[in-house]
Design a protein around this motif. Structure first.
Motif, PDB file in Angstrom:
ATOM      1  N   ILE B 190      12.141  11.304  -3.069  1.00 18.70           N
ATOM      2  CA  ILE B 190      11.766  11.417  -1.856  1.00 18.70           C
ATOM      3  C   ILE B 190      11.299  12.895  -1.686  1.00 18.70           C
ATOM      4  O   ILE B 190      11.875  13.829  -2.183  1.00 18.70           O
ATOM      5  CB  ILE B 190      12.670  11.270  -0.657  1.00 18.70           C
ATOM      6  CG1 ILE B 190      13.787  12.250  -0.745  1.00 18.70           C
ATOM      7  CG2 ILE B 190      13.653   9.884  -0.999  1.00 18.70           C
ATOM      8  CD1 ILE B 190      14.835  12.198   0.455  1.00 18.70           C
ATOM      9  N   ASN B 191      10.111  13.105  -1.251  1.00 15.67           N
ATOM     10  CA  ASN B 191       9.297  14.200  -0.856  1.00 15.67           C
ATOM     11  C   ASN B 191      10.025  14.900   0.314  1.00 15.67           C
ATOM     12  O   ASN B 191      10.758  15.868   0.225  1.00 15.67           O
ATOM     13  CB  ASN B 191       7.978  14.175  -0.911  1.00 15.67           C
ATOM     14  CG  ASN B 191       7.342  12.933  -0.100  1.00 15.67           C
ATOM     15  OD1 ASN B 191       7.993  12.111   0.472  1.00 15.67           O
ATOM     16  ND2 ASN B 191       6.189  12.662  -0.395  1.00 15.67           N
ATOM     17  N   GLN B 195       8.028  11.948   5.271  1.00 20.40           N
ATOM     18  CA  GLN B 195       7.064  11.329   4.483  1.00 20.40           C
ATOM     19  C   GLN B 195       7.853   9.858   3.909  1.00 20.40           C
ATOM     20  O   GLN B 195       7.130   8.934   3.391  1.00 20.40           O
ATOM     21  CB  GLN B 195       6.581  12.024   3.711  1.00 20.40           C
ATOM     22  CG  GLN B 195       5.646  12.931   4.132  1.00 20.40           C
ATOM     23  CD  GLN B 195       5.165  14.007   3.324  1.00 20.40           C
ATOM     24  OE1 GLN B 195       6.027  14.805   2.615  1.00 20.40           O
ATOM     25  NE2 GLN B 195       3.901  14.265   3.084  1.00 20.40           N
ATOM     26  N   PHE B 196       9.273   9.819   3.878  1.00 23.88           N
ATOM     27  CA  PHE B 196       9.925   8.833   3.212  1.00 23.88           C
ATOM     28  C   PHE B 196      10.044   7.549   4.130  1.00 23.88           C
ATOM     29  O   PHE B 196      11.111   7.062   4.147  1.00 23.88           O
ATOM     30  CB  PHE B 196      11.056   9.406   2.550  1.00 23.88           C
ATOM     31  CG  PHE B 196      11.575   8.368   1.377  1.00 23.88           C
ATOM     32  CD1 PHE B 196      10.790   8.299   0.208  1.00 23.88           C
ATOM     33  CD2 PHE B 196      12.841   7.738   1.214  1.00 23.88           C
ATOM     34  CE1 PHE B 196      11.259   7.407  -0.871  1.00 23.88           C
ATOM     35  CE2 PHE B 196      13.102   6.886   0.536  1.00 23.88           C
ATOM     36  CZ  PHE B 196      12.386   6.847  -0.620  1.00 23.88           C
ATOM     37  N   LYS B 197       9.177   7.220   4.845  1.00 23.53           N
ATOM     38  CA  LYS B 197       9.346   5.921   5.659  1.00 23.53           C
ATOM     39  C   LYS B 197       8.045   5.240   5.799  1.00 23.53           C
ATOM     40  O   LYS B 197       6.991   5.954   5.641  1.00 23.53           O
ATOM     41  CB  LYS B 197       9.811   6.397   7.089  1.00 23.53           C
ATOM     42  CG  LYS B 197      10.732   7.351   7.622  1.00 23.53           C
ATOM     43  CD  LYS B 197      10.617   7.775   9.057  1.00 23.53           C
ATOM     44  CE  LYS B 197      11.846   8.684   9.150  1.00 23.53           C
ATOM     45  NZ  LYS B 197      11.637   9.332  10.559  1.00 23.53           N
ATOM     46  N   PHE B 198       7.996   4.150   5.912  1.00 28.30           N
ATOM     47  CA  PHE B 198       6.824   3.450   6.332  1.00 28.30           C
ATOM     48  C   PHE B 198       6.247   3.879   7.844  1.00 28.30           C
ATOM     49  O   PHE B 198       6.971   3.947   8.628  1.00 28.30           O
ATOM     50  CB  PHE B 198       6.951   1.778   6.268  1.00 28.30           C
ATOM     51  CG  PHE B 198       7.192   1.327   5.046  1.00 28.30           C
ATOM     52  CD1 PHE B 198       6.310   1.048   4.070  1.00 28.30           C
ATOM     53  CD2 PHE B 198       8.546   1.123   4.635  1.00 28.30           C
ATOM     54  CE1 PHE B 198       6.301   0.392   2.836  1.00 28.30           C
ATOM     55  CE2 PHE B 198       8.564   0.664   3.069  1.00 28.30           C
ATOM     56  CZ  PHE B 198       7.718   0.572   2.348  1.00 28.30           C
ATOM     57  N   GLN B 199       5.058   4.140   7.723  1.00 26.75           N
ATOM     58  CA  GLN B 199       4.483   4.883   8.933  1.00 26.75           C
ATOM     59  C   GLN B 199       3.464   4.062   9.761  1.00 26.75           C
ATOM     60  O   GLN B 199       2.960   2.828   9.108  1.00 26.75           O
ATOM     61  CB  GLN B 199       3.806   6.180   8.581  1.00 26.75           C
ATOM     62  CG  GLN B 199       4.875   7.175   8.364  1.00 26.75           C
ATOM     63  CD  GLN B 199       4.085   8.372   7.365  1.00 26.75           C
ATOM     64  OE1 GLN B 199       2.819   8.231   7.087  1.00 26.75           O
ATOM     65  NE2 GLN B 199       4.924   9.326   7.224  1.00 26.75           N
ATOM     66  N   ASP B 202       2.087  -0.808  12.133  1.00 26.88           N
ATOM     67  CA  ASP B 202       2.649  -1.993  11.321  1.00 26.88           C
ATOM     68  C   ASP B 202       3.526  -1.867  10.247  1.00 26.88           C
ATOM     69  O   ASP B 202       3.718  -2.592   9.497  1.00 26.88           O
ATOM     70  CB  ASP B 202       1.324  -2.772  10.778  1.00 26.88           C
ATOM     71  CG  ASP B 202       0.332  -3.104  12.043  1.00 26.88           C
ATOM     72  OD1 ASP B 202       0.745  -3.956  12.996  1.00 26.88           O
ATOM     73  OD2 ASP B 202      -0.676  -2.675  11.931  1.00 26.88           O
ATOM     74  N   VAL B 206       4.641  -4.477   6.951  1.00 26.70           N
ATOM     75  CA  VAL B 206       4.167  -3.922   5.508  1.00 26.70           C
ATOM     76  C   VAL B 206       5.576  -3.944   4.706  1.00 26.70           C
ATOM     77  O   VAL B 206       5.658  -4.225   3.703  1.00 26.70           O
ATOM     78  CB  VAL B 206       3.260  -2.744   5.367  1.00 26.70           C
ATOM     79  CG1 VAL B 206       3.162  -2.233   4.036  1.00 26.70           C
ATOM     80  CG2 VAL B 206       1.877  -2.823   6.280  1.00 26.70           C
ATOM     81  N   ALA B 238      12.052   1.389  -3.624  1.00 25.05           N
ATOM     82  CA  ALA B 238      11.494   2.274  -2.796  1.00 25.05           C
ATOM     83  C   ALA B 238      11.834   1.786  -1.301  1.00 25.05           C
ATOM     84  O   ALA B 238      12.113   2.505  -0.465  1.00 25.05           O
ATOM     85  CB  ALA B 238       9.818   2.504  -2.945  1.00 25.05           C
ATOM     86  N   SER B 242      14.233   3.763   1.143  1.00 24.74           N
ATOM     87  CA  SER B 242      13.420   4.387   2.476  1.00 24.74           C
ATOM     88  C   SER B 242      14.558   3.923   3.881  1.00 24.74           C
ATOM     89  O   SER B 242      14.595   4.865   4.345  1.00 24.74           O
ATOM     90  CB  SER B 242      12.085   3.904   2.840  1.00 24.74           C
ATOM     91  OG  SER B 242      11.651   3.818   3.581  1.00 24.74           O
TER      92      SER B 242
END
Lengths: 455, 419
Positions: B190-191, B195-199, B202, B206, B238, B242
């Motif tokens: 994870i960075n 950032q470690f989420k779906f953004q 939608d 996804v 991933a 997440s």
């Protein structure tokens, strides 16, 4: 005569030209495969043109590139001038992203990017945008050019010398960094030289300096004595040591091995036997890259079915590939940032070894970054596919989710999706009521999936 | 109560707290006596709760200017511009002192929470960053086959010990370090938590499509194709990681203060995951820039300050949550640097160097002698302690995993840990 002999030495190998009569149909699928490898994909129009042309002419067309339109070039130069006036290495990424999206010569850009990773130099350390830009121009000028000339130029390139802490190099205590990387990363590969060679070679580069942004030879700091490097004892005046390194037998294998990973397959490691005809061709061509790249692109090995889907897409291949396949454009500033987020900041390689590529592109962090970057790319207000908004472009298929998935898959994916995945994407499309959203979400989900990462 | 049950209990407690609204938010500001009691309850951890955090100092840290033999005349002579004077070091004992930027580490040494192992390296040292790092990561030389790393091999053998959480986690945007590469286990990177989420609008659609697509739909293709299998497994891992990490981080706000540096920010995220009850056993972070071929002094000072400050802040935070006794931080670099400085006021690639262990159960102090500054190997320090002895200690004595099959042979552990 020489050309004939060269041809015959490749004839009985996997590098012989792909022959549709024997090796398989020359069709849209195969052309799209060639375009993914050589040119970050291509538009429907280009695909049709190359299908009609046949394999040899298609490769010729890629090697030559198309004419650059005056207005595109003017826009690119204007962008570069602005970035340089502000001395902003970060903005250089946006300029290069613009080139990648719009260039009429994508193979040249593919190779420019390859040399950037090969002779990696990073903007976190080289804060002089002009130096980075000049180096980039060198890579572009020699993209399919002469490796020997390129290596000599890199050895005296200010950006490289700054990056490798070699702006001063005194006789009394030579700095080993450039000598080591020249052998390890640029020409021979690790294991093909000794520590003593590093120390001796480092003496050859004493007095090589950067002053006021330019390379300068300082003869007072140069060690003109004899050195023993890889079996030869000599003073190695001027840049003769660079030639001596390139003349080592492991050098052509190292370079064609990297080209193989770039163009043909990530894994497994190619055998020495498989690479030998290419290495020979590189030496015969006096280190000109173009003939070898032409051989590879036109070969049974690369165009045959077994090479399809054998590479993991780099972030540039994913995003620029999507755009070029749909005749698209987007905000190059936004995409440049997302390339960095996906692990491929242009002008910002992770270290002097560049990007390792293959499986190392993939981690949970970069997979999420890929999904999120694709979403931003598709939804960005300045993104156009074939001159219209993504929603409008996709509306030609969104009434029928089955067709939507089929049309996108055909244009964008290297491998065929399994039925269950197709069904899932179709169901996803059916579940979204607004047609203008339907196409974008299906496209994002498809391109974020595991098999879409293959090229 | 086994680990798994205890974890569930704890998560349930935290979730209820979150629902109740305020209890969780107050958690880190409870009166001292309460947090201490909670800490005591949790410090009776068995091996299965012990955590390893690896801090990789990339580029080749100058060991001689970190743990400085300031009175040694050979050192002084070899470093005309870079030497650190006796007046400037932070004294460790008569012979050695820390670089002045390591104030926070000097304090840890005072508290017996830092062990320094001198002279660590391996035979026939390789001076290439990439090869030497590979040797440290995989415990194999180039000519030997296999791409998995020492921790990856450990995960393959002991994956169950992390419950349903990933056995290892890498915090960074770079490629996964080879040390964590496993054959059968996917180690997420994870960075940053953000950032470690779906953004996007939608995100959930996804994420759902990817989860099902990668687990079920592509199994068939994957069976025949290693690269496709790797991608499918990575995608599934991933999506899962997440969700878990987002949920876990909601349960901890990271109480202590950390310096505002990239390394400290990563260590803070690790502390939050630990606090949330995440059962990951091994965390891995990198700090790059130690390749100081030119103008070393300023760059090295800044790096040491960042490293030292971040590790010390983490140590304090772990103490606050009562987890210091079951956390070990291992800091290493792929090699040290040449004894003699070069003409660019920097140092070239060297060989042996010190390794650093911090935590509540280390045997504090310097272990082993500084290798001779006279009898050098091509200008570099000769190692006397194989780095795999450090690994054997960490694997066997700390994580409770038999080191021999992981390292491929038996290595004598070091006496650097207490009970």
């Amino acid at each position: 005569m020489a050309a004939l002999m060269q041809g015959s030495s490749l004839a009985a190998t996997p590098w012989a030209p792909f022959d549709p009569a024997v090796d398989g149909a020359w069709n849209e699928r195969r052309v799209r495969h060639l375009l993914r490898r050589a040119a970050f994909g291509g538009s429907d129009e280009l695909v049709a043109e190359l299908v009609a042309a046949g394999p040899a002419a298609a490769v010729d067309r890629l090697i030559t590139g198309a004419d650059d339109a005056a207005d595109r070039r003017a826009a690119s130069e204007q962008l570069a001038r602005t970035v340089l006036a502000n001395n902003a290495p970060k903005r250089l990424s946006a300029w290069w992203t613009y080139e990648l999206i719009t260039t009429p010569h994508p193979l040249r850009e593919r190779m420019t990017l390859f040399w950037h990773g090969h002779f990696a130099t990073g903007g976190d350390k080289v804060t002089d945008a002009e130096a980075l830009y000049r180096q980039n121009r060198l890579f572009r000028d020699e993209a399919l050019g002469d490796f020997r000339r390129l290596t000599h130029a890199v050895a005296q390139d200010p950006a490289m010398l700054i990056y490798l802490d070699s702006v001063t190099n005194r006789k009394a205590h030579p700095n080993e960094n450039f000598a080591r990387e020249l052998m390890e990363l640029f020409v021979l590969g690790e294991g093909n030289y000794t520590e003593a060679d590093v120390q001796q070679l480092a003496r050859c580069f004493t007095g090589w300096e950067v002053k006021q942004g330019r390379f300068r030879f300082n003869r007072y700091q140069h060690d003109g004595g004899e050195k023993s490097i890889m079996g030869k004892t000599d003073a190695f005046p001027d840049a003769e040591a660079v030639d001596w390194v390139i003349d080592q037998p492991s050098a052509p294998f190292f370079i064609v091995g990297k080209l193989y990973r770039l163009l043909v397959a990530d894994e497994p490691q190619p055998s020495r036997e498989l690479l030998a005809p290419l290495a020979q061709q590189l030496v015969d061509a006096e280190w000109r890259i173009e003939p070898v790249v032409r051989t590879m692109l036109a070969s049974k090995q690369l165009l045959g079915d077994s090479a399809i889907g054998r590479k993991v897409r780099s972030p540039v291949d994913l995003a620029v590939g999507l755009l070029r396949s749909l005749d698209g454009i987007t905000s190059s500033t936004a995409l440049a940032d997302d390339l960095l987020g996906m692990g491929m900041g242009l002008f910002f390689p992770p270290n002097v070894k560049g990007w390792d590529g293959g499986r190392t592109w993939i981690s949970s962090a970069t997979l999420l970054a890929r999904a999120n970057s694709l979403g931003r790319l598709i939804d960005h207000e300045s993104t156009r596919f074939n001159s219209v908004s993504p929603s409008e472009y996709l509306s030609q298929w969104t009434d029928d989710p089955v067709r939507l998935v089929t049309e996108l898959e055909q244009r964008l994916l290297a491998v065929t999706l399994p039925a269950a995945t197709r069904e899932k994407l179709i169901a996803l499309g059916r579940g979204i009521d607004q047609p203008e959203r339907r196409g974008r979400v299906v496209l994002q989900a498809m391109m974020s999936g595991p098999l879409a990462q293959l090229a | 109560m086994n680990n798994r049950q205890r974890l569930l209990q704890r998560r349930l407690f935290l979730q209820q707290g979150a629902v109740a609204g305020t209890a969780l938010a107050l958690g880190s500001r409870l009166p001292g006596i309460l947090t201490q009691a909670a800490a005591a309850a949790r410090s009776r951890a068995d091996d299965g709760d012990r955590i390893l955090i690896v801090v990789q100092l990339s580029g080749g840290n100058d060991g001689l200017n970190t743990v400085v033999p300031h009175r040694n005349e050979l050192y002084q002579a070899a470093r005309p511009t870079l030497r650190i004077a006796s007046a400037d070091v932070l004294g460790i004992n008569d012979d050695f002192g820390f670089h002045p930027a390591c104030r926070a580490l000097a304090d840890l040494l005072e508290q017996d929470s830092l062990a320094i192992v001198q002279g660590v390296g391996y035979e026939q040292p390789n001076r290439s960053h990439f090869e030497s790092m590979d040797i440290w990561h995989t415990c194999r030389r180039k000519e030997e086959r296999g791409s998995d790393g020492w921790l990856g091999r450990a995960f393959d053998r002991h994956a169950e010990t992390a419950g349903n959480d990933p056995p290892g986690l890498f915090l960074g945007a770079n490629k996964l370090p080879a040390a964590l590469v496993a054959r059968d286990t996917q180690v997420p990177s994870i960075n940053s938590p953000e950032q470690f989420k779906f953004q996007g609008a939608d995100a959930q659609l996804v994420a759902d499509a990817l989860q099902e697509g990668s687990t079920a739909g592509e199994a068939m293709t994957a069976e025949e194709d290693e690269l496709a299998a790797f991608l499918s497994e990575s995608t599934a891992a991933a999506v899962e990681a997440s969700g878990k990490i987002a949920a876990a981080l909601e349960q901890s706000d990271g109480g202590s203060s950390y310096p505002d540096t990239p390394l400290a920010t990563k260590l803070r995220t690790i502390a939050r995951l630990i606090e949330s009850g995440f059962q990951t056993r091994v965390y891995y972070v990198e700090i790059d820039g130690f390749d100081t071929h030119a103008q070393q002094a300023d760059a090295h000072r800044a790096l040491l300050e960042q490293w030292s400050g971040a590790v010390a802040a983490l140590t304090q935070d772990l103490a606050r949550m009562g987890r210091l006794d079951d956390t070990l931080v291992l800091s290493f670099s792929e090699f040290g640097r040449r004894v003699a400085e070069n003409a660019s006021e920097g140092t070239d690639h060297g060989a042996a160097a010190p390794v650093f262990l911090t935590g509540g159960r280390v045997a504090g102090g310097i272990h082993g002698d500084l290798p001779s500054l006279e009898n050098l190997d091509d200008g570099d320090l000769r190692y006397h302690t194989d780095f795999r002895r450090v690994y054997a200690t960490v694997l066997g004595q700390w994580l409770g995993w038999n080191p021999t099959p992981i390292l491929g042979q038996s290595f004598e552990p070091l006496n650097v840990l207490r009970g």
